[in-house]
Write an enzyme that holds these catalytic residues in place. Sequence first.
Site, PDB file in Angstrom:
ATOM      1  N   SER A 175       0.823  -1.200   0.000  1.00 57.86           N
ATOM      2  CA  SER A 175       0.000   0.000   0.000  1.00 57.86           C
ATOM      3  C   SER A 175       0.866   1.262   0.000  1.00 57.86           C
ATOM      4  CB  SER A 175      -0.954  -0.035   1.193  1.00 57.86           C
ATOM      5  OG  SER A 175      -1.966   0.944   1.082  1.00 57.86           O
ATOM      6  N   HIS A 378      -8.186  -5.222   0.417  1.00 57.98           N
ATOM      7  CA  HIS A 378      -6.902  -4.519   0.512  1.00 57.98           C
ATOM      8  C   HIS A 378      -6.044  -5.082   1.646  1.00 57.98           C
ATOM      9  CE1 HIS A 378      -4.237  -1.116  -0.283  1.00 57.98           C
ATOM     10  NE2 HIS A 378      -4.182  -0.881   1.013  1.00 57.98           N
TER      11      HIS A 378
END
Length: 402
Positions: A175, A378
Amino acid sequence: MVKRILLTSMMLALAEAMAGLKSIPHLIYQARMKSPELFLTATELSKKAGYEMETHVVRTEDGYLLTLHHLPPRPSLVSKGPVFFMHGLAHQTDMWIIQGPNHSLPYLLVDRGYDVWIGNCRGNLYSKTYAAAKNENPLYWDFSWHEIGYYDLPAFIDYVLVRTRHDSLLYVGFSMGGTTACVLLSTRPEYNAKIRLMVGLAPAVYAEHTRSPIARELIVLRDANRDTLGMLRAANMLSSSEARTALAYFTCRDGSSTQRICEETFYGIGGYSSALNKTMLPVYLNLLADVSTKTVLHFSQIETTGKFEQWDFGPEMNMNIYNSSRPPKYDLTKMTVPTELYTSKGDALIPSEDVELLMGILPNVIGFRLVQARDFSHLDFLTHMNVKKLVYDDVIATLERY
């Protein structure tokens, strides 16, 4: 959704507000008795897992003192060289290793002979020291992921290369760890020669298509309160403490009437996961802490504009700083390091469409991996119960080629 998230935040913040009451020490004591692993540091977690983790302190060019954790390769194995890990937003070393042996990527690499180093950016749980001022000083928090990429990453990389006597290393970023790598390699392109391969797990570079409820609410909040938030940019949005950890346990543990709120908060960050270990919710949410407001707002900025660009001070200040009314975009064509990108259809925060956009801009993408599992979110790149098979085995195979 937003109300539930706010309620969770209020409950977690309640421990801070009640810190002076006699009930708080008792709350902490009870949580320690029932869930002692919640209070372990990264080095303690590693030792419990059978790995000896070293702690190193690295100083950045602008005076921040950062913690770099080191997992040496097994003595019985021939070292395959250094691998550097960089965490995501509001994370630290713990999130890389929380799944334990045979599941966490750093441990898997150590067992294969790699020399593993894990960075902790300025402001997180392990890197709160500043040579010139205490972190209580608001100026300490006046940074975003730009400074992390421009100052923190080169300090880490240079330190690792000197210590290991290597000319280059392998880089794995999750990320924001992908965001900061793109900042570094576009603004200091000489570091392309120091990274043999960059693996980006759900890299947060473009987020125009985000479906994350939390991300969307931040956009609304930022647009509605631009002046106020501008004044608050030099602040810590979250804060770690034993009281907060205890409250996370009692709020999110199995059997708690409020666990569902914690679950929805987890889904609200990066999307629904069909393989969430709910027993681990107190751990996962407790580790989401310590992040500058400016870092979060910078992500909100690129979500709004659809451009990967530096911090927007406003037209007048931009002219003074950048000699342009708009902040400059990062020139990603300068990022020549071989790059492999991972994404998933279930990622609500950084959807696969945005990772595909990044793939089309970077000049040296050697692989694009779309996780096929249904409802892979995610945060699943770190927390999915089958992430080794779905992602890490492929990452390891790629690292072996470099």
